[in-house]
Design an enzyme around this catalytic site. Sequence first.
Site, short mmCIF file in Angstrom:
data_model
loop_
_atom_site.label_atom_id
_atom_site.label_comp_id
_atom_site.label_asym_id
_atom_site.label_seq_id
_atom_site.Cartn_x
_atom_site.Cartn_y
_atom_site.Cartn_z
N ASP A 75 90.96 5.55 20.95
CA ASP A 75 90.65 4.17 21.30
C ASP A 75 89.47 4.24 22.26
OD1 ASP A 75 90.44 1.63 22.34
OD2 ASP A 75 92.51 1.50 23.06
N TRP A 118 96.73 0.71 28.15
CA TRP A 118 96.37 0.57 26.73
C TRP A 118 96.94 1.71 25.90
CZ3 TRP A 118 95.50 -4.12 25.70
CH2 TRP A 118 94.74 -4.95 26.55
N LYS A 168 83.82 -5.23 24.84
CA LYS A 168 83.44 -4.54 26.07
C LYS A 168 81.97 -4.13 26.00
CE LYS A 168 87.91 -4.75 26.89
NZ LYS A 168 89.00 -4.01 26.35
C1 LIG Z 1 90.44 -4.19 25.97
C2 LIG Z 1 91.09 -2.99 25.44
C3 LIG Z 1 92.05 -3.05 24.41
C4 LIG Z 1 92.52 -4.36 23.83
O1 LIG Z 1 91.54 -4.92 23.05
P1 LIG Z 1 91.81 -6.25 22.19
O2 LIG Z 1 90.58 -6.30 21.33
O3 LIG Z 1 91.94 -7.37 23.15
O4 LIG Z 1 93.04 -6.05 21.40
C5 LIG Z 1 92.56 -1.87 23.94
N1 LIG Z 1 92.20 -0.69 24.45
C6 LIG Z 1 91.30 -0.59 25.43
C7 LIG Z 1 90.92 0.76 25.97
C8 LIG Z 1 90.71 -1.73 25.96
O5 LIG Z 1 89.82 -1.63 26.96
#
Ligand SMILES: *Cc1c(COP(=O)(O)O)cnc(C)c1O
Length: 359
Positions: free
Chosen positions: A171, A100, A195
Amino acid sequence: MPIYNFSAGPARLPKEVMEKAQSEFCNYQNSGSGILELSHRGKYFAPVMERAEQNVRELMNISDDYAVCFVQGGASMQFAMVPMNLLNGGTADYVDTGVWSAKAAKEAKLFGNVNLAASSKESKYDHIPAQAEWKLTPGAAYMHITSNNTVAGSQYRVLPKAPAGVPLIADMSSDIMSRVFDVNDFGLIYAGAQKNLGPSGVALVIIRRDLLERTSDRVPTMLKYSTYSENASMFNTPPTFAVYMLALVTDHFKTMGGIAEIEKLNDAKAAKLYGYLDSTDFFRTPVAKADRSHMNVVFRTPSDELDAKFVKEATAAGLTDLKGHRLVGGCRASIYNAMPMAGVDALIDFMKEFVRLNG
Ligand SMILES: *Cc1c(COP(=O)(O)O)cnc(C)c1O
């Protein structure tokens, strides 16, 4: 038989929340309409939006120096929005700790210079590079980290600080509200909801207000943070159902005693699961001990065949979605806030039996 869903995302939601949403689904608070059918500016939904923001502020202790926004497009759209709003042709430092963060850096390159300050890619993202080794850019536009690496199963157990004057951007998609930290250490935090906070369809963005002024007039309206902060995330129709669910999930977090109590439970769940994995030679865990994620526990049996057998038999026993990410294989147990200790206990019991039969 109770089902424990260990999916990395969209992930299990608190049972109480699912039941509450079910009870309000067709007739929200005696309005005669379901929650999905109500105007986002009407008297029923507007308070939901306010409550969602208020809950986030309360749980994370966020001051008025920060705007709290709800944005569609997921965390992946934030990979682009962050540089589009804040890079302005400058240089940003990215710490590459997993797939990511690599994707985030790739998007940033479309808008300016990216300095890869550190990377653990060479060792298959099995650790978080020590901060002393990071090669930071003096006067960087910002510094970007991924606080928890959902696929690799690593996490900054201690969150870093950026040099003075450089906004730290994180993030936090897979560990937001899983532990206590000081929002004031950050310029911007973003997280896809699916999540730990609710369903997919909305990302939470927390941004220090002074950064809102950096954005060029040429950035499209819907991709500008100020559009969200100035209109309480209602410039256009927000993802009403996702925000409603986020409001319910955060209501529930408050009844659990807030983030400090949730963190204790998360630490206890992770300690128990890693404790068991360390106690047997059968399972291997690839991540450096100091950097192990308390949210996504990545492990392997002695072979790919046994990994597949483990996942299949676990599913039949009510322990679902334990397959590792398609990029890395193996197994992964995601134990976000909504996973009770009973789920971890059930998983460990199953593992013990699996080792007895296959070890
Ligand atoms: C799941 C995830 C993403 C992607 O998320 P989307 O909402 O599907 O774009 C980005 N960064 C991390 C750390 C993630 O776990």
